[in-house]
Design a protein around this motif. Structure first.
Motif, mmCIF file in Angstrom:
data_model
loop_
_atom_site.group_PDB
_atom_site.id
_atom_site.type_symbol
_atom_site.label_atom_id
_atom_site.label_comp_id
_atom_site.label_asym_id
_atom_site.label_seq_id
_atom_site.Cartn_x
_atom_site.Cartn_y
_atom_site.Cartn_z
ATOM 1 N N ASN A 299 9.400 10.662 -2.911
ATOM 2 C CA ASN A 299 8.516 10.091 -1.830
ATOM 3 C C ASN A 299 7.646 9.218 -2.599
ATOM 4 O O ASN A 299 6.433 8.842 -1.830
ATOM 5 C CB ASN A 299 8.183 11.131 -0.877
ATOM 6 C CG ASN A 299 6.952 11.969 -1.743
ATOM 7 O OD1 ASN A 299 6.913 12.143 -2.802
ATOM 8 N ND2 ASN A 299 6.167 12.296 -0.815
ATOM 9 N N GLY A 300 7.559 9.022 -3.657
ATOM 10 C CA GLY A 300 6.335 7.810 -4.406
ATOM 11 C C GLY A 300 5.083 8.718 -4.960
ATOM 12 O O GLY A 300 4.474 8.248 -5.322
ATOM 13 N N LEU A 301 5.116 10.199 -4.711
ATOM 14 C CA LEU A 301 3.931 10.810 -5.251
ATOM 15 C C LEU A 301 4.002 10.558 -6.854
ATOM 16 O O LEU A 301 2.814 10.559 -7.269
ATOM 17 C CB LEU A 301 4.005 12.192 -4.792
ATOM 18 C CG LEU A 301 3.755 12.489 -3.427
ATOM 19 C CD1 LEU A 301 3.930 14.098 -3.204
ATOM 20 C CD2 LEU A 301 2.198 12.282 -3.010
ATOM 21 N N VAL A 302 4.900 10.698 -7.231
ATOM 22 C CA VAL A 302 5.088 10.125 -8.912
ATOM 23 C C VAL A 302 5.713 8.690 -8.750
ATOM 24 O O VAL A 302 6.594 8.477 -8.319
ATOM 25 C CB VAL A 302 6.123 11.081 -9.568
ATOM 26 C CG1 VAL A 302 6.169 10.722 -11.088
ATOM 27 C CG2 VAL A 302 5.626 12.691 -9.466
ATOM 28 N N PRO A 303 4.970 7.726 -9.544
ATOM 29 C CA PRO A 303 3.713 7.844 -10.051
ATOM 30 C C PRO A 303 2.422 7.371 -9.097
ATOM 31 O O PRO A 303 1.330 7.479 -9.686
ATOM 32 C CB PRO A 303 3.874 6.990 -11.083
ATOM 33 C CG PRO A 303 4.757 5.727 -10.609
ATOM 34 C CD PRO A 303 5.637 6.486 -9.637
ATOM 35 N N ASP B 162 12.843 1.175 -2.420
ATOM 36 C CA ASP B 162 12.525 1.169 -3.622
ATOM 37 C C ASP B 162 11.008 1.802 -3.785
ATOM 38 O O ASP B 162 10.221 1.400 -3.331
ATOM 39 C CB ASP B 162 12.494 0.206 -4.430
ATOM 40 C CG ASP B 162 12.453 0.031 -5.833
ATOM 41 O OD1 ASP B 162 11.935 1.126 -6.318
ATOM 42 O OD2 ASP B 162 12.728 -0.795 -6.594
ATOM 43 N N THR B 163 11.069 3.048 -4.443
ATOM 44 C CA THR B 163 9.635 3.688 -4.277
ATOM 45 C C THR B 163 8.650 3.063 -5.354
ATOM 46 O O THR B 163 7.577 3.343 -4.915
ATOM 47 C CB THR B 163 9.865 5.291 -4.826
ATOM 48 O OG1 THR B 163 10.133 5.264 -6.209
ATOM 49 C CG2 THR B 163 10.958 6.133 -3.973
ATOM 50 N N ARG B 164 9.161 2.152 -6.022
ATOM 51 C CA ARG B 164 8.193 1.412 -6.894
ATOM 52 C C ARG B 164 7.371 0.350 -5.902
ATOM 53 O O ARG B 164 6.221 0.431 -5.841
ATOM 54 C CB ARG B 164 8.810 0.349 -7.833
ATOM 55 C CG ARG B 164 7.842 -0.129 -8.836
ATOM 56 C CD ARG B 164 8.643 -1.195 -9.740
ATOM 57 N NE ARG B 164 9.667 -0.139 -10.520
ATOM 58 C CZ ARG B 164 9.605 0.670 -11.590
ATOM 59 N NH1 ARG B 164 8.352 0.671 -11.932
ATOM 60 N NH2 ARG B 164 10.654 1.282 -12.237
ATOM 61 N N GLY B 165 8.001 -0.064 -4.860
ATOM 62 C CA GLY B 165 7.219 -0.891 -3.828
ATOM 63 C C GLY B 165 6.975 -0.379 -2.649
ATOM 64 O O GLY B 165 6.175 -0.829 -1.760
#
Length: 570
Positions: A53-57, A74-77
């Motif tokens: 869920n994007g907590l990392v990173p 995409d969790t990066r964005g």
């Protein structure tokens, strides 16, 4: 079908770490699957879940390489707030995630943040309260709930928002067996009937592995192995009882339920020829009163109109490990805090002092004291308590500082606590910050601090939360050593050990006696063997698989199968 979750060549390096905790992972979880994440403590399970869920990173920091795609995003964005409508997360510590004061408000809070209309919110609150059987807690303050009740509320608050993907980090760790079954039944119903995708990390695999569609095993070297649960569990370094049994009997796969295992052992006629005790023996615990080191008489603990401990009589004997079991809210923790003297109570609490061997009277007579009225120094030598959240007792900046402070408070020679910690096998550097320790390491540190005072009675409240199977086996050996006086405590000082636990497998492996509480009262008190074999809720898996044979653990199965049969089949 496009997977609900996909990891393509993902590597995660945590802040200040020299090497990635997870390296070049390629994983996929299909929509509507329940994926079980397994591995030893520290293998990276929570890190993997945090990446979903994007907590990392985004929150934890560190470096993420590769691509994590969740529900097509995409969790990066996409930061965690951008994924909140599709991914719900329940962490290990429910209290850390609460933002309101009462159960109903907490369940509604997440929906408020997503802009859901009040009419729909009200309907979902009611549905979720019923789904997790917590309607009676609706108006209760969150701080007044037991650890297990808090965990169910945390799950409810996430489910109410109706995410498409649910991520759970040890959701049943604080739940009694029946409550755990209820929660998992609710989750699997959503998986089967609604198509919810669930990723779940759990140490007590015996509770959940039967429901898993796929298993992701993290061996601890940065890699991951994904596959069929029955095949992965056979080679994984975490071994629930049925996996231990499969290796013992040479099976080529692990039966994922007691039913399947029971059918297989019967088909192969590999039944230990040992009769289980009669159910009437479950209430047969007896001991010589001269061996008592703690006596509770008519003990009561009340919180307003709630009688948490209701006129309890209980005696504990030195050299005995007693498991205290019962559903969430039965009064187990309240009883322990009352014995320790930190909770207001009525009735009688008497504990014998435990002086050094050289200081004991020749007659063997010992002084009785009430820990509730004793000085802090004396109380430490009477009763020590390791609470559910062991970290609550750690407040200094390093392991070394904590050990030195414990030496001073316990009035023992410098280095005593550090020596006990070493004998516990923790191997912690003196300059390590306690906040950076794993759950098992914190437990070892707090246990060493408490044992330094050489107490007569040692109380452990849910000590197996966050521990893997190898660590629980080590804890069982430590507990036995504490009781016998042969372990990491000071030599020649046996103790009475009382362990509040929902972990029936740990209780079966570590305790002599089991006490069951319900509604603040003791409803069963007998040998662990007789209590566990006469109760469906508190029976370990081996007792169920081999019923009516008298076995509780895989080790006992191994020994029993080597014994010559005396009637009946093997």
């Amino acid at each position: 079908m496009t997977p609900a979750i996909r990891l393509d060549d993902v590597s995660i390096t945590l802040p200040d770490a020299e090497a990635p905790v997870l390296s070049h992972l390629d994983l996929a979880v299909q929509e509507g699957d329940l994926a079980l994440v397994i591995g030893r403590t520290g293998a990276g399970k929570s890190t993997l879940l945090g990446a979903l869920n994007g907590l990392v990173p985004h929150f934890s920091g560190g470096r993420l390489e590769g691509t994590v795609t969740v529900a097509g995003r995409d969790t990066r964005g996409h930061r965690p707030r951008d994924l909140a409508d599709v991914v719900g997360v329940v962490g290990q510590n429910p209290m850390a995630g609460f933002v309101t004061d009462t159960v109903e408000d907490e369940i509604a809070y997440g929906m408020e943040q997503l802009g859901i209309s009040p009419s729909i919110m009200r309907k979902r609150v009611e549905e979720t309260l019923d789904l997790l059987s917590i309607a009676d807690l609706r108006s209760r303050p969150l701080l007044d709930l037991s650890g297990g009740q808090q965990q169910r509320v945390a799950i409810a608050s996430v489910l109410a928002a109706q995410p498409r993907i649910l991520v759970l980090d040890e959701p049943t760790s604080a739940l009694d067996p029946n409550a755990a079954q209820d929660v998992l039944a609710s989750i699997t119903t959503l998986v089967d009937d609604v198509g919810l995708t669930v990723v779940l990390a759990e140490h007590r695999l015996e509770r959940v592995m039967h429901a898993a569609d796929t298993v992701i095993w993290l061996p601890g070297d940065g890699s991951a192995v994904q596959g069929d649960p029955s095949e992965v569990l056979l080679k994984a370094d975490v071994t629930p009882p049925l996996a231990q049994l499969s290796r013992l009997l040479g099976w080529d796969s692990v039966p994922l339920s007691v039913r399947r295992a029971r059918r297989r052992v019967h088909d192969e006629e590999r039944i230990p020829a040992r009769s289980a005790p009669e159910p009437s023996e479950a209430l047969s615990w007896s001991a010589d009163p001269d061996d008592d080191v703690a006596e509770l008489e008519d003990l009561c603990v009340s919180y307003g109109d709630l009688d948490a401990v209701d006129h309890v009589d209980l005696a504990l004997q030195s050299g005995t490990v007693t498991a205290l079991m019962g559903r969430n809210g039965a009064g187990k923790s309240s009883l322990m805090w009352a014995v320790q003297g930190a909770t207001r109570s009525s009735g009688s609490v008497r504990v014998r002092s435990n002086p050094a061997p050289a200081a004991r009277p020749a007659s063997g007579a010992q002084e009785w004291s009430d820990p509730r009225t004793a000085s802090p120094e004396q109380a430490r030598r009477l009763v020590s308590l390791v609470p559910q959240a062991a970290a609550d007792l750690l407040y200094l900046p390093s392991v070394g500082d904590e050990c030195e402070q414990a030496d001073r408070e316990s009035e023992v020679a410098p280095g005593t606590t550090a020596s006990i910690l070493d004998r516990l096998g923790a191997g912690l550097p003196a300059d390590r910050d306690p906040r950076d320790l794993s759950e098992g390491q914190r437990l070892a540190l707090v246990l060493a601090i408490q044992l330094a005072a050489r107490p007569t009675v040692v109380l452990l409240d849910e000590p197996t939360r966050g521990l893997d199977y190898a660590m629980k086996a080590q804890l069982a050996r430590i507990v036995r050593g504490i009781a016998d006086g042969s372990g990491p405590g000071l030599p020649g000082s046996p103790a009475a050990v009382l362990i509040s636990t929902h972990d029936v497998e740990f209780a079966a492996a570590s305790s002599d006696r089991t006490v069951v509480m319900a509604d603040g009262q003791i409803v069963a008190d007998g040998t662990t063997r007789s209590v566990c074999t006469s109760s469906p809720a508190f029976s370990p898996q081996m007792a169920k698989v081999f019923h009516p044979a008298d076995v509780l653990t895989p080790d006992e199965v191994a020994r029993a199968l080597k014994e010559p049969a005396e009637g009946g089949s093997r």
